[in-house]
Design a protein around this motif. Structure first.
Motif, mmCIF file in Angstrom:
data_model
loop_
_atom_site.group_PDB
_atom_site.id
_atom_site.type_symbol
_atom_site.label_atom_id
_atom_site.label_comp_id
_atom_site.label_asym_id
_atom_site.label_seq_id
_atom_site.Cartn_x
_atom_site.Cartn_y
_atom_site.Cartn_z
ATOM 1 N N GLY B 110 0.737 -1.072 0.094
ATOM 2 C CA GLY B 110 -0.087 -0.145 0.015
ATOM 3 C C GLY B 110 0.881 1.371 0.038
ATOM 4 N N PRO B 111 1.514 1.404 1.004
ATOM 5 C CA PRO B 111 2.461 2.756 1.041
ATOM 6 C C PRO B 111 3.464 2.840 -0.034
ATOM 7 C CG PRO B 111 2.849 1.401 2.858
ATOM 8 C CD PRO B 111 1.728 0.542 2.080
ATOM 9 N N GLN B 112 3.955 1.673 -0.828
ATOM 10 C CA GLN B 112 4.847 1.863 -1.817
ATOM 11 C C GLN B 112 4.013 2.569 -3.071
ATOM 12 O OE1 GLN B 112 7.737 -1.007 -2.424
ATOM 13 N NE2 GLN B 112 7.006 -2.380 -0.585
ATOM 14 N N ILE B 113 2.679 2.371 -3.166
ATOM 15 C CA ILE B 113 1.697 3.025 -4.121
ATOM 16 C C ILE B 113 1.450 4.496 -3.718
ATOM 17 C CG2 ILE B 113 -0.054 2.624 -5.719
ATOM 18 C CD1 ILE B 113 -0.410 -0.034 -5.167
ATOM 19 N N THR B 114 1.215 4.495 -2.365
ATOM 20 C CA THR B 114 0.537 5.891 -2.163
ATOM 21 C C THR B 114 1.682 6.871 -1.705
ATOM 22 O OG1 THR B 114 0.299 5.067 0.106
ATOM 23 C CG2 THR B 114 -1.626 4.786 -1.288
ATOM 24 N N ASP B 115 2.745 6.393 -1.503
ATOM 25 C CA ASP B 115 3.746 7.354 -0.903
ATOM 26 C C ASP B 115 4.395 8.525 -1.736
ATOM 27 O OD1 ASP B 115 4.644 6.685 1.768
ATOM 28 O OD2 ASP B 115 6.699 6.273 1.179
ATOM 29 N N PRO B 116 4.626 8.261 -3.139
ATOM 30 C CA PRO B 116 4.969 9.240 -4.068
ATOM 31 C C PRO B 116 3.569 10.218 -4.124
ATOM 32 C CG PRO B 116 5.191 7.218 -4.795
ATOM 33 C CD PRO B 116 4.854 6.948 -3.579
ATOM 34 N N LEU B 117 2.297 9.674 -4.213
ATOM 35 C CA LEU B 117 1.253 10.556 -4.350
ATOM 36 C C LEU B 117 1.041 11.566 -3.092
ATOM 37 C CD1 LEU B 117 -1.348 7.748 -5.366
ATOM 38 C CD2 LEU B 117 -0.104 9.366 -6.842
ATOM 39 N N VAL B 118 1.391 11.056 -1.842
ATOM 40 C CA VAL B 118 1.233 11.712 -0.880
ATOM 41 C C VAL B 118 2.389 12.796 -0.499
ATOM 42 C CG1 VAL B 118 0.773 11.642 1.652
ATOM 43 C CG2 VAL B 118 -0.424 10.053 0.486
ATOM 44 N N ARG B 121 3.370 14.545 -4.256
ATOM 45 C CA ARG B 121 2.343 15.344 -5.024
ATOM 46 C C ARG B 121 1.264 15.926 -4.089
ATOM 47 N NH1 ARG B 121 1.608 13.679 -11.011
ATOM 48 N NH2 ARG B 121 3.648 12.859 -11.276
ATOM 49 N N GLY B 122 1.454 15.724 -2.726
ATOM 50 C CA GLY B 122 0.781 16.589 -1.852
ATOM 51 C C GLY B 122 -0.724 15.966 -1.854
ATOM 52 N N TRP B 123 -1.254 14.721 -2.266
ATOM 53 C CA TRP B 123 -2.373 14.246 -1.966
ATOM 54 C C TRP B 123 -2.610 14.184 -0.502
ATOM 55 C CZ3 TRP B 123 -4.531 10.683 -6.531
ATOM 56 C CH2 TRP B 123 -4.042 11.143 -7.618
ATOM 57 N N SER B 124 -4.203 14.115 -0.086
ATOM 58 C CA SER B 124 -4.271 13.380 0.991
ATOM 59 C C SER B 124 -4.206 11.821 1.053
ATOM 60 C CB SER B 124 -5.759 13.868 1.404
ATOM 61 O OG SER B 124 -6.733 13.196 0.916
ATOM 62 N N ALA B 125 -3.932 11.449 2.398
ATOM 63 C CA ALA B 125 -3.802 9.881 2.503
ATOM 64 C C ALA B 125 -5.067 9.226 1.782
ATOM 65 C CB ALA B 125 -3.573 9.695 3.786
ATOM 66 N N SER B 126 -6.196 9.823 2.205
ATOM 67 C CA SER B 126 -7.360 9.014 1.778
ATOM 68 C C SER B 126 -7.550 9.016 0.140
ATOM 69 C CB SER B 126 -8.698 9.388 2.464
ATOM 70 O OG SER B 126 -8.717 10.916 2.202
ATOM 71 N N GLU B 127 -7.443 10.170 -0.224
ATOM 72 C CA GLU B 127 -7.141 10.311 -2.068
ATOM 73 C C GLU B 127 -6.445 9.469 -2.462
ATOM 74 O OE1 GLU B 127 -7.949 14.845 -3.191
ATOM 75 O OE2 GLU B 127 -6.114 14.523 -2.173
ATOM 76 N N ALA B 128 -5.204 9.293 -1.946
ATOM 77 C CA ALA B 128 -4.175 8.506 -2.313
ATOM 78 C C ALA B 128 -4.597 6.783 -2.397
ATOM 79 C CB ALA B 128 -2.714 8.775 -1.671
ATOM 80 N N ARG B 129 -4.977 6.442 -1.177
ATOM 81 C CA ARG B 129 -5.449 5.300 -1.132
ATOM 82 C C ARG B 129 -6.697 4.853 -1.844
ATOM 83 N NH1 ARG B 129 -5.646 1.122 2.355
ATOM 84 N NH2 ARG B 129 -7.989 0.028 2.649
ATOM 85 N N LYS B 130 -7.748 5.830 -2.203
ATOM 86 C CA LYS B 130 -8.664 5.321 -3.069
ATOM 87 C C LYS B 130 -8.093 5.168 -4.573
ATOM 88 C CE LYS B 130 -12.806 7.733 -4.279
ATOM 89 N NZ LYS B 130 -13.344 9.101 -4.370
ATOM 90 N N ARG B 131 -7.190 6.208 -4.852
ATOM 91 C CA ARG B 131 -6.490 6.135 -6.021
ATOM 92 C C ARG B 131 -5.732 4.671 -6.294
ATOM 93 N NH1 ARG B 131 -6.503 7.276 -11.310
ATOM 94 N NH2 ARG B 131 -4.400 7.735 -12.283
ATOM 95 N N MET B 148 -2.857 -4.494 -0.545
ATOM 96 C CA MET B 148 -2.291 -3.289 -0.089
ATOM 97 C C MET B 148 -1.739 -3.349 1.200
ATOM 98 S SD MET B 148 -3.263 -0.038 -1.815
ATOM 99 C CE MET B 148 -3.961 1.111 -0.616
ATOM 100 N N ASN B 149 -2.360 -4.692 2.004
ATOM 101 C CA ASN B 149 -1.696 -4.933 3.376
ATOM 102 C C ASN B 149 -0.754 -5.979 3.246
ATOM 103 O OD1 ASN B 149 -2.272 -3.615 5.478
ATOM 104 N ND2 ASN B 149 -4.579 -4.152 5.363
ATOM 105 N N ALA B 166 0.322 -0.618 -11.887
ATOM 106 C CA ALA B 166 -0.547 0.240 -10.955
ATOM 107 C C ALA B 166 0.129 1.710 -10.494
ATOM 108 C CB ALA B 166 -1.178 -0.322 -9.901
ATOM 109 N N ALA B 167 1.248 1.245 -9.764
ATOM 110 C CA ALA B 167 1.997 2.276 -9.239
ATOM 111 C C ALA B 167 2.557 3.223 -10.221
ATOM 112 C CB ALA B 167 3.428 1.877 -8.263
ATOM 113 N N ALA B 168 2.836 2.984 -11.471
ATOM 114 C CA ALA B 168 3.412 3.652 -12.652
ATOM 115 C C ALA B 168 2.334 4.628 -12.917
ATOM 116 C CB ALA B 168 3.978 2.815 -13.552
#
Lengths: 335, 295, 287
Positions: B110-118, B121-131, B148-149, B166-168
């Motif tokens: 999960g964090p490996q995908i959402t980390d760069p977004l948050v 790119r400054g997204w919120s954690a929940s936005e990034a998770r949804k994405r 993700m887990n 997906a991460a790309a």
């Protein structure tokens, strides 16, 4: 699986502890000099000596004495100190907190300083910063704690006397301790003057113990970091816009820390072993200082108790490190 | 030619190792928005190196000695390292070759995908998770929540490559460099992954620089092809033309070396040694001219 | 790629040479001082002179000519005591480290190559030994054996053999799995010849490095034992006893502590640097 591993480890641990007990018992009993004669006032009769010898069990055969002693140990009875006339376990456990606080402070310093050097070296790898850090850590590593201690005694005792170089706490400090964990108790009871005094007394011995370990951590962790930093997942993190420092701290550090951890465990036991002489050097009232006095005074029960406690401590640390390695590594945890 | 039309322009790119040996020789290519360009050649041709140069992840021993890389018109060489990193992260993403080593083994997916977004790119954690969940779904992962887990070692190679795809695509890049993304996978999985990349590329309109050694893959995925040999462009043409009418003998040899789709039983015919020797001779001549021209 | 591999070598030999020569120079100086002690020491190291007590070193006010590094609380010349102290230090370093090395490496080779019961027994012994705090162990051993140079040397060997045994065992196990060992065995060599002829040369660089390291450690152990009054007699000039004296008189005559401390720093650093340098020079893999 995990339980089986733990059981096997506990069993070998018991064997090792038994071996330690045999070695220390044998050593202490073949030592020349009659400890009983030393504790009696001049003019004691042969009868007095015989009585006391029988009281401490020294009149029986060696194997017999060993069985008696081990039986006592297994029931928590470590005998009575000859010179201090108190139960050994009370004496030893009374001094243990001082040594533990000192060792843990040294470990924290070593982890922090070593980690910082490793991250800096990895961040500036291939440059003159890395070469400089390597040379420094190489030199620091080969100088043992005893010499660092002497150097600090000289610097902070003579040339720049800002820190105390002997004792554990300012003797004028008025504080009634219920435990011997001065730092922890000071914090819990909000007496930060006590904490400050204790820490300032601990700083130099702790630094002496920490420096060689810090250098070792710096070298090994940097090596592991550099290996992680050529892995694809770090490349990917760079493409995603993370700075090199962020890549080191977020992606590489946790991978590099695992193999470093095993070393730190073994080295931590060496560090605790070093407290014996460093405590002596700084007149710090810990277990090691007491141990040397015990040897000089031929206080056999006390020596046995201290050595056994050190051995148990070392083995426990190794056990904890092995288990935490398994717990921290996701690949092993589910395996 | 207005450069702003292109997602990527590589102009006369030359890369050398410290002793002056050239690994890339005046390579030029471009990518239009929504276009897939295959970069094909045998191992050692320098095709992955182009991708690395574009993304700014060349090994430090390699130096770009001439040429330019323009990403959406910005000359990356003229930017500071920090600005270049930001520009690349803003525009581009990488699908790596080996899914086994491209995921951090001690961190959850999960964090490996959402980390760069948050964090970038400054997204919120929940936005990034949804994405992330949305994209895991789009790469046909059945239980995105559970994945993700998970830790990487709990997933198969194909699953991990899906995660990396997906991460790309997660930050909606305009350019994706796919560096032999199917080479490390089983043959059956290769096809699924290829189809997946093409599917997502069409949906999102992302430009893709697809590095491969396999002419079969080239035919399936790309509209344009750049053929490389020993760091030099042999041919640059639309994919359709390359297969019907290859312009360079080396391209022809590469196509012949691929098992035909019509007749999979036809044996491999490797690129003839005589052709390789000829090409090397030509390049050596170029090199001596190049060396002579330098101060 | 020939040029690429030549790159790190370009500055390798020079820096390596410096790292070999500097420590070698210091140790040679020390050896010379030890050998020629009676001729070069300006004073009798044992001669007490209460009129000359606590003289500061030459660069300070109140120093006396002839007493370059000052005198201790009994008026003994610090420089002369240091020169004679080098004798003890080097003697212990050479003899104790060599014995430790022979003993520990042999056990390590046996455990690593023969495996089985050899390995089980030796490894268990190592494990038991590692559960002792080494300094306490040394103090205890010397207390048991009685003070004196022989006890110090025996204590070092009895404690530090584990360092050699552990490292050499691990390296031997790696070597024993190599193909060349198999081919030597197929070629008809028996186990002992294989061990001595094939494996030993390959682990020798590590043994040499450890031996050098051990010499430094031996010097320190001697100093520690002197410090707790358990080495040779307190009057004899050793760096450790000078340090013990200096620690006690630190607020009156710090130079009694400083100069032997510098000597110890340089000596320990020299031994370990030399060991690393020699290992790199003789390592067949790094060549």
């Amino acid at each position: 699986m995990l339980i089986r591993t733990i059981l096997v480890r506990l069993l070998t641990t018991a064997v090792t502890l038994f071996g330690v007990a045999v070695v220390v018992f044998t050593l202490v009993r073949v030592a020349p000099g009659n400890p009983i004669a030393m504790m009696l006032p001049p003019g004691a009769t042969d009868e007095d000596i015989a009585n006391l010898t029988a009281l401490y069990g020294f009149d029986k055969s060696l194997p017999h004495q060993f069985v008696i002693w081990l039986g006592g140990v297994l029931q928590g009875d470590f005998g009575t100190s000859i010179t201090l006339r108190q139960p050994v376990d009370e004496l030893v456990l009374g001094r243990l907190p001082a040594t533990l606080e000192l060792s843990i402070m040294a470990l924290v310093i070593a982890l922090f300083a070593g980690g910082l050097m490793a991250v800096l070296g990895a961040r500036h790898r291939g440059g003159s910063t890395e070469v400089g850090l390597d040379l420094t850590s190489g030199a620091v590593l080969s100088i043992p704690d005893f010499l660092w201690g002497l150097l600090f005694v000289l610097i902070f005792g003579v040339f720049w006397p800002v820190l105390s170089i002997s004792g554990r706490i300012d003797p004028r400090m008025e504080f009634d301790f219920t435990t011997n964990f001065y730092v922890i108790e000071g914090i819990l009871r909000g007496r930060f003057d006590v904490v400050g005094s204790t820490l300032s007394h601990m700083l130099m011995p702790a630094m002496s113990l920490a420096l060689p370990l810090a250098a070792m951590i710096a070298q090994l962790l940097k090596q592991n970091l550099k290996e992680a930093l050529v892995q694809d997942y770090t490349t990917l993190a760079r493409v995603r816009g993370f700075s090199e420092t962020a890549v080191i701290l977020r992606e590489a550090l946790r991978n590099a820390a695992l193999p470093t951890l095993t070393l730190v465990g073994v080295q931590f036991t060496f560090l605790i072993g070093g407290t014996v002489i460093v405590e002596r050097l700084f007149a710090y009232e810990g277990l090691g200082n007491m141990a040397i006095d015990a040897v000089i005074n031929r206080d056999l029960p006390l020596i046995q108790g201290i050595v056994l406690l050190f051995a148990a401590l070392f083995i426990a640390i190794n056990l904890i490190v092995d288990l935490s390695y398994t717990l921290l590594n996701p690949r092993l945890r589910h395996g | 030619m207005t450069k702003h039309r292109h997602t990527l322009d590589v102009v006369d790119l030359t890369i050398e190792i410290p002793n002056g040996m050239r690994l890339l020789r005046d390579v030029s290519l471009n990518l239009e928005p929504g276009e897939v360009r295959a970069l094909v050649g045998e191992s050692g041709a320098g095709k992955s190196m182009i991708g690395k140069a574009v993304l700014g992840i060349l090994p430090s021993a390699l130096k770009i000695t001439s040429g330019e890389i323009l990403m959406e018109g910005h000359n990356l060489g003229s930017l500071s390292p920090r600005a270049r990193r930001a520009a690349v992260a803003e525009t581009a993403a990488l699908i790596p070759q080996d899914p086994l080593t491209a995921l951090n083994p001690v961190r959850k997916i999960g964090p490996q995908i959402t980390d760069p977004l948050v964090r970038i790119r400054g997204w919120s954690a929940s936005e990034a998770r949804k994405r992330a969940l949305d994209l895991l779904d789009r790469v046909h992962i059945r239980a995105p929540e559970r994945v993700m887990n998970s830790y990487p070692h709990e997933l198969s190679g194909g699953m991990r490559q899906r995660v990396l795809i997906a991460a790309a695509f997660a930050p909606s890049p305009r350019l994706i460099v796919a560096d032999e993304p199917t080479t490390a996978l089983d043959v059956t999985v290769q096809k699924q992954i290829l189809r997946l990349i093409r599917e997502l590329q069409r949906e999102t309109g992302t430009s893709v620089l697809f590095v491969t050694h396999d002419m079969g893959v080239v035919a399936k995925i790309s509209q344009k092809v750049t053929v490389l040999f020993a760091g030099k462009v042999m041919e640059d043409a639309p994919t359709r033309d390359i297969f019907t009418d290859p312009g360079h003998p080396y391209t022809r040899a590469l196509i012949a070396a691929t098992p035909s789709h019509a007749d999979p039983n036809r044996s491999f015919s490797p690129v003839p040694d005589s052709l390789i020797a000829d090409l090397h001779r030509q390049i050596a001549q170029d090199d001596s001219l190049y060396r002579g021209a330098r101060p | 790629m020939a040029d690429a591999t030549a790159l790190p070598r370009a500055r390798g030999p020079r820096s390596l040479n410096l790292r070999l020569w500097l420590p070698a120079a210091w140790l040679s100086l020390l050896a010379l001082a030890a050998l020629l002690a009676p001729f070069i020491a300006p004073h009798d190291p044992l001669a007490q002179d209460l009129l000359m007590e606590r003289l500061p070193p030459f660069f300070m006010a109140g120093s006396e000519p002839g007493y370059w590094l000052g005198t201790d609380s009994l008026g003994r010349d610090v420089l002369s005591r240091m020169i004679y102290g080098a004798r003890v230090a080097l003697f212990v370093a050479l003899i104790a480290a060599t014995i430790t090395c022979l003993f520990g490496s042999t056990l390590g080779l046996l455990a690593g190559y023969y495996g089985g019961w050899w390995d089980r027994v030796i490894s268990r012994l190592v494990e038991i030994w590692m559960a002792f705090p080494p300094v306490l162990f040394a103090v205890l051993l010397v207390a048991v054996m009685g003070t004196g140079l022989f006890s110090v040397i025996a204590a070092i060997a009895l404690i530090d053999w584990t360092r050699f045994a552990r490292v050499i065992r691990a390296e031997t196990m790696v070597q024993a799995r190599m193909d060349y060992v198999d081919s030597a065995r197929i070629g008809g060599a028996n186990r002992l010849t294989t061990l001595a002829g094939e494996i030993l040369p390959n682990v020798l660089p590590s043994i040499v490095a450890l031996l050098m390291l051990e010499m430094g450690i031996a010097v320190i152990v001697e100093a520690i034992l002197s410090f707790v009054n358990l080495s040779i007699s307190t009057d004899d000039p050793t760096w450790g006893s000078m340090i013990a004296e200096g620690r006690g008189a630190i607020h009156f005559a710090w130079w009694v502590l400083l100069f032997p401390l510098i000597a110890l720093f340089l000596t320990v650093l020299s031994f370990s640097t030399l060991g690393e340098g020699l290992k790199q020079r003789f390592d067949p893999v790094l060549q």
